[in-house]
Write an enzyme that holds these catalytic residues in place. Structure first.
Site, mmCIF file in Angstrom:
data_model
loop_
_atom_site.group_PDB
_atom_site.id
_atom_site.type_symbol
_atom_site.label_atom_id
_atom_site.label_comp_id
_atom_site.label_asym_id
_atom_site.label_seq_id
_atom_site.Cartn_x
_atom_site.Cartn_y
_atom_site.Cartn_z
ATOM 1 N N ARG A 25 -26.137 21.321 36.090
ATOM 2 C CA ARG A 25 -27.008 22.378 36.593
ATOM 3 C C ARG A 25 -26.899 22.343 38.118
ATOM 4 N NH1 ARG A 25 -27.146 23.070 31.880
ATOM 5 N NH2 ARG A 25 -28.903 23.615 30.531
ATOM 6 N N ARG A 51 -33.451 30.202 22.228
ATOM 7 C CA ARG A 51 -33.573 30.616 23.634
ATOM 8 C C ARG A 51 -33.538 32.134 23.781
ATOM 9 N NH1 ARG A 51 -31.792 25.691 26.878
ATOM 10 N NH2 ARG A 51 -31.825 26.918 28.762
ATOM 11 N N ARG A 99 -23.619 25.095 34.682
ATOM 12 C CA ARG A 99 -24.186 26.261 35.355
ATOM 13 C C ARG A 99 -24.071 26.098 36.858
ATOM 14 N NH1 ARG A 99 -29.793 26.985 33.638
ATOM 15 N NH2 ARG A 99 -29.147 27.959 31.703
ATOM 16 N N VAL A 107 -36.190 19.466 33.596
ATOM 17 C CA VAL A 107 -35.534 18.196 33.861
ATOM 18 C C VAL A 107 -36.053 17.500 35.118
ATOM 19 C CG1 VAL A 107 -33.493 19.198 35.014
ATOM 20 C CG2 VAL A 107 -33.322 17.034 33.825
ATOM 21 N N ASP A 153 -28.015 24.545 24.402
ATOM 22 C CA ASP A 153 -28.193 24.066 25.775
ATOM 23 C C ASP A 153 -26.898 24.345 26.553
ATOM 24 O OD1 ASP A 153 -30.351 21.952 27.001
ATOM 25 O OD2 ASP A 153 -28.389 21.683 27.932
ATOM 26 N N TYR A 204 -36.200 34.519 25.459
ATOM 27 C CA TYR A 204 -36.187 34.521 26.928
ATOM 28 C C TYR A 204 -34.933 35.226 27.445
ATOM 29 C CZ TYR A 204 -36.461 32.549 31.681
ATOM 30 O OH TYR A 204 -36.528 32.367 33.046
ATOM 31 N N PHE A 228 -38.073 13.953 34.836
ATOM 32 C CA PHE A 228 -37.464 12.722 35.357
ATOM 33 C C PHE A 228 -38.342 12.106 36.451
ATOM 34 C CE2 PHE A 228 -32.690 13.718 34.256
ATOM 35 C CZ PHE A 228 -33.025 13.718 32.912
HETATM 36 P P1 NAD Z 1 -44.153 29.758 35.892
HETATM 37 O O1 NAD Z 1 -44.353 29.570 34.437
HETATM 38 O O2 NAD Z 1 -44.671 28.713 36.815
HETATM 39 O O3 NAD Z 1 -44.733 31.156 36.376
HETATM 40 C C1 NAD Z 1 -44.829 32.282 35.550
HETATM 41 C C2 NAD Z 1 -46.191 32.905 35.769
HETATM 42 O O4 NAD Z 1 -46.293 34.073 34.953
HETATM 43 C C3 NAD Z 1 -47.334 31.973 35.343
HETATM 44 O O5 NAD Z 1 -48.305 31.949 36.346
HETATM 45 C C4 NAD Z 1 -47.861 32.622 34.055
HETATM 46 O O6 NAD Z 1 -49.227 32.369 33.837
HETATM 47 C C5 NAD Z 1 -47.556 34.083 34.314
HETATM 48 N N1 NAD Z 1 -47.430 34.901 33.099
HETATM 49 C C6 NAD Z 1 -46.722 34.622 31.972
HETATM 50 N N2 NAD Z 1 -46.822 35.640 31.100
HETATM 51 C C7 NAD Z 1 -47.603 36.583 31.699
HETATM 52 C C8 NAD Z 1 -48.081 37.861 31.311
HETATM 53 N N3 NAD Z 1 -47.780 38.383 30.104
HETATM 54 N N4 NAD Z 1 -48.860 38.554 32.170
HETATM 55 C C9 NAD Z 1 -49.200 38.027 33.379
HETATM 56 N N5 NAD Z 1 -48.789 36.836 33.808
HETATM 57 C C10 NAD Z 1 -47.988 36.117 32.966
HETATM 58 O O7 NAD Z 1 -42.577 29.956 36.114
HETATM 59 P P2 NAD Z 1 -41.726 30.074 37.442
HETATM 60 O O8 NAD Z 1 -40.762 28.968 37.417
HETATM 61 O O9 NAD Z 1 -42.592 30.274 38.622
HETATM 62 O O10 NAD Z 1 -40.926 31.416 37.157
HETATM 63 C C11 NAD Z 1 -41.273 32.659 37.760
HETATM 64 C C12 NAD Z 1 -40.252 33.705 37.357
HETATM 65 O O11 NAD Z 1 -38.973 33.319 37.815
HETATM 66 C C13 NAD Z 1 -40.138 33.906 35.846
HETATM 67 O O12 NAD Z 1 -39.978 35.275 35.574
HETATM 68 C C14 NAD Z 1 -38.897 33.153 35.493
HETATM 69 O O13 NAD Z 1 -38.265 33.688 34.357
HETATM 70 C C15 NAD Z 1 -38.047 33.307 36.735
HETATM 71 N N6 NAD Z 1 -37.094 32.210 36.884
HETATM 72 C C16 NAD Z 1 -37.500 30.958 37.249
HETATM 73 C C17 NAD Z 1 -36.547 29.936 37.335
HETATM 74 C C18 NAD Z 1 -36.931 28.532 37.739
HETATM 75 O O14 NAD Z 1 -36.046 27.667 37.781
HETATM 76 N N7 NAD Z 1 -38.165 28.243 38.067
HETATM 77 C C19 NAD Z 1 -35.210 30.188 37.028
HETATM 78 C C20 NAD Z 1 -34.850 31.484 36.646
HETATM 79 C C21 NAD Z 1 -35.791 32.480 36.581
HETATM 80 N N1 UDP Z 2 -32.919 17.764 30.151
HETATM 81 C C1 UDP Z 2 -32.813 16.412 29.947
HETATM 82 N N2 UDP Z 2 -33.958 15.674 29.867
HETATM 83 C C2 UDP Z 2 -35.195 16.208 30.016
HETATM 84 C C3 UDP Z 2 -35.302 17.600 30.247
HETATM 85 C C4 UDP Z 2 -34.134 18.356 30.305
HETATM 86 O O1 UDP Z 2 -31.707 15.854 29.826
HETATM 87 O O2 UDP Z 2 -36.186 15.457 29.953
HETATM 88 C C5 UDP Z 2 -31.675 18.566 30.251
HETATM 89 C C6 UDP Z 2 -31.630 19.802 29.366
HETATM 90 O O3 UDP Z 2 -31.140 19.487 28.088
HETATM 91 C C7 UDP Z 2 -30.696 20.693 30.156
HETATM 92 C C8 UDP Z 2 -30.967 20.346 31.613
HETATM 93 O O4 UDP Z 2 -31.597 19.062 31.583
HETATM 94 O O5 UDP Z 2 -29.349 20.371 29.867
HETATM 95 C C9 UDP Z 2 -31.865 21.329 32.328
HETATM 96 O O6 UDP Z 2 -33.011 21.546 31.524
HETATM 97 P P1 UDP Z 2 -34.218 22.473 31.986
HETATM 98 O O7 UDP Z 2 -35.104 22.678 30.802
HETATM 99 O O8 UDP Z 2 -34.822 21.918 33.222
HETATM 100 O O9 UDP Z 2 -33.540 23.843 32.420
HETATM 101 P P2 UDP Z 2 -32.545 24.879 31.671
HETATM 102 O O10 UDP Z 2 -31.948 24.230 30.442
HETATM 103 O O11 UDP Z 2 -33.391 26.047 31.346
HETATM 104 O O12 UDP Z 2 -31.524 25.145 32.694
#
Ligand code: NAD
Ligand code: UDP
Ligand code: UDP
Length: 325
Positions: A216, A147, A282, A192, A278, A150, A196
């Site tokens: 979560r 991980r 959170r 997740v 994992d 990221y 699901f």
């Molecule tokens: P997503 O994957 O749907 O969106 C990310 C977008 O970035 C995509 O459209 C992808 O094509 C684009 N992208 C990736 N690499 C790129 C690059 N090098 N140049 C240009 N575009 C690029 O994800 P999301 O869930 O919409 O997440 C958006 C942002 O929010 C991310 O930075 C992510 O880390 C952050 N974030 C999301 C969550 C969540 O739960 N969804 C949680 C924490 C942080």
């Molecule tokens: N998870 C799960 N089954 C799935 C996908 C995810 O039990 O099919 C669990 C995963 O191991 C984690 C939680 O759900 O504990 C959230 O996972 P997700 O990838 O959505 O987000 P993150 O781990 O980045 O918070």
């Protein structure tokens, strides 16, 4: 140069993704000009299809690890794959997107004197030893695990934001986003909620990793977008970092049970091994967001899940190729 009146020129990187597409939509509704830059790694034109006919929306295929020269007033830096399956597919590119991408967007913000917001993540807290997590907590992150591309990429991006603020007096905002869900989540990204829901709709086994006791806290997308827009609008002296998320915490097992109940599915539970590193628990402490933005999530899990289930149900009916585990 500033845009005229209240209409601002806003760059959204990652604007074709899940959160980005909702944000573009919201900014257009608020009367701004939106430039969406995306390399379509995990994003899709479908996400922004209805926006393409809007004269105030512009789409640009661009990878933010390369420099970008445009004239804007505000930048939301969302570009980065967000789910473990996607960010681990090419981990070196993930770190480059966070780090080189941040440098380029900060360089751009510096040149055009734009305000810039970073989509950081609760992953900066790693597998937290403090609970719930406040912005003061420094985190518990493995620097060399699967991980890390990221988590450490996002941590380094935060460092860069704060150094550009200290060194170049940039106007920065750092949002630490906690798990967010809703329509337009990528159907095959292994997260997740989407996994699901698709499994329940298809009557296939629900894959719980580990014993499902890990927790979560899930925020519905419209609440998250409201928080991001309000954070961008704070006064220039406010930088964050600020947690944004829903403090209601659930075990993964509870999420599975709720989704199965809402769908009315006959899916059984299939326990699978827990992935490495994992996080066990959170939950955001959102006191800062409450005080500073007057913000808190409005959509309860039940309601958010219903809306998300309706979206995936429609996708499945249209025959989208869904391949969740
Ligand atoms: P997503 O994957 O749907 O969106 C990310 C977008 O970035 C995509 O459209 C992808 O094509 C684009 N992208 C990736 N690499 C790129 C690059 N090098 N140049 C240009 N575009 C690029 O994800 P999301 O869930 O919409 O997440 C958006 C942002 O929010 C991310 O930075 C992510 O880390 C952050 N974030 C999301 C969550 C969540 O739960 N969804 C949680 C924490 C942080
Ligand atoms: N998870 C799960 N089954 C799935 C996908 C995810 O039990 O099919 C669990 C995963 O191991 C984690 C939680 O759900 O504990 C959230 O996972 P997700 O990838 O959505 O987000 P993150 O781990 O980045 O918070
Ligand atoms: N940059 C960009 N657009 C701009 C200005 C800069 O993409 O409008 C990129 C450029 O690649 C540069 C990086 O941002 O390397 C950092 O810019 P900065 O001015 O901070 O540093 P330097 O130009 O000295 O490397």
């Amino acid at each position: 140069m500033q845009g005229y009146g209240l209409r601002r020129r806003v760059l959204v990187t990652g604007g074709a993704g899940f959160l980005g597409s909702h944000l573009c939509e919201r900014l257009l509704q608020d009367g701004h000009d939106v430039l969406c830059a995306d390399n379509f790694f995990t994003g899709a034109r479908d996400n922004i299809l209805p926006l393409l006919s809007d004269p105030h929306f512009e789409l640009m295929r661009h990878d933010i690890t390369f420099p970008l020269y445009v004239e804007v007033d505000e930048i939301y830096n969302l570009a980065c794959p967000a789910s473990p399956i996607h960010y681990q597919f090419d981990p070196v590119q993930t770190t480059k997107t966070s780090v080189h991408g941040a440098i380029n967007m900060l360089g751009l913000a510096k040149r055009v004197k734009a305000k810039i917001l970073q989509a950081s993540t609760s992953e900066v807290y790693g597998d937290p030893s403090e609970h719930p997590q406040t912005e003061q907590y420094w985190g518990n992150v493995n620097p060399i695990g699967p991980r890390s591309c990221y988590d450490e990429g996002k941590r380094c991006a935060e460092t860069l934001f704060f150094d550009y603020w200290r060194q170049h007096q940039l106007r920065i905002k750092v949002a630490r986003i906690f798990n967010t869900y809703g329509p337009r989540m990528h159907p095959n990204d292994g997260r997740v909620v989407s996994n699901f829901i698709v499994q329940a709709l298809q009557g296939r086994p629900i894959t719980i990793y580990g014993d499902g006791s890990q927790t979560r806290s899930f925020c519905y997308v419209s609440d998250m977008i409201e928080g991001l827009v309000r954070l961008m609008d704070t006064s220039d002296d406010f930088t964050g970092p600020m947690n944004l998320g829903n403090p209601q915490e659930f075990t993964i097992r509870e999420i599975a049970e709720r989704i199965v109940a809402i769908v009315g599915s006959r899916s059984v539970i299939d326990f699978r091994p827990l992935p490495m590193d994992d996080p066990r628990q959170r939950q955001p402490d959102i006191r800062l967001a409450r005080e500073r933005l007057g913000w808190q999530p409005a959509i309860r899990l039940e309601e958010g899940l219903k809306r998300t289930i309706a979206y995936f149900d429609e996708l499945l009916r249209r025959g989208a190729p869904l391949t969740s585990a």
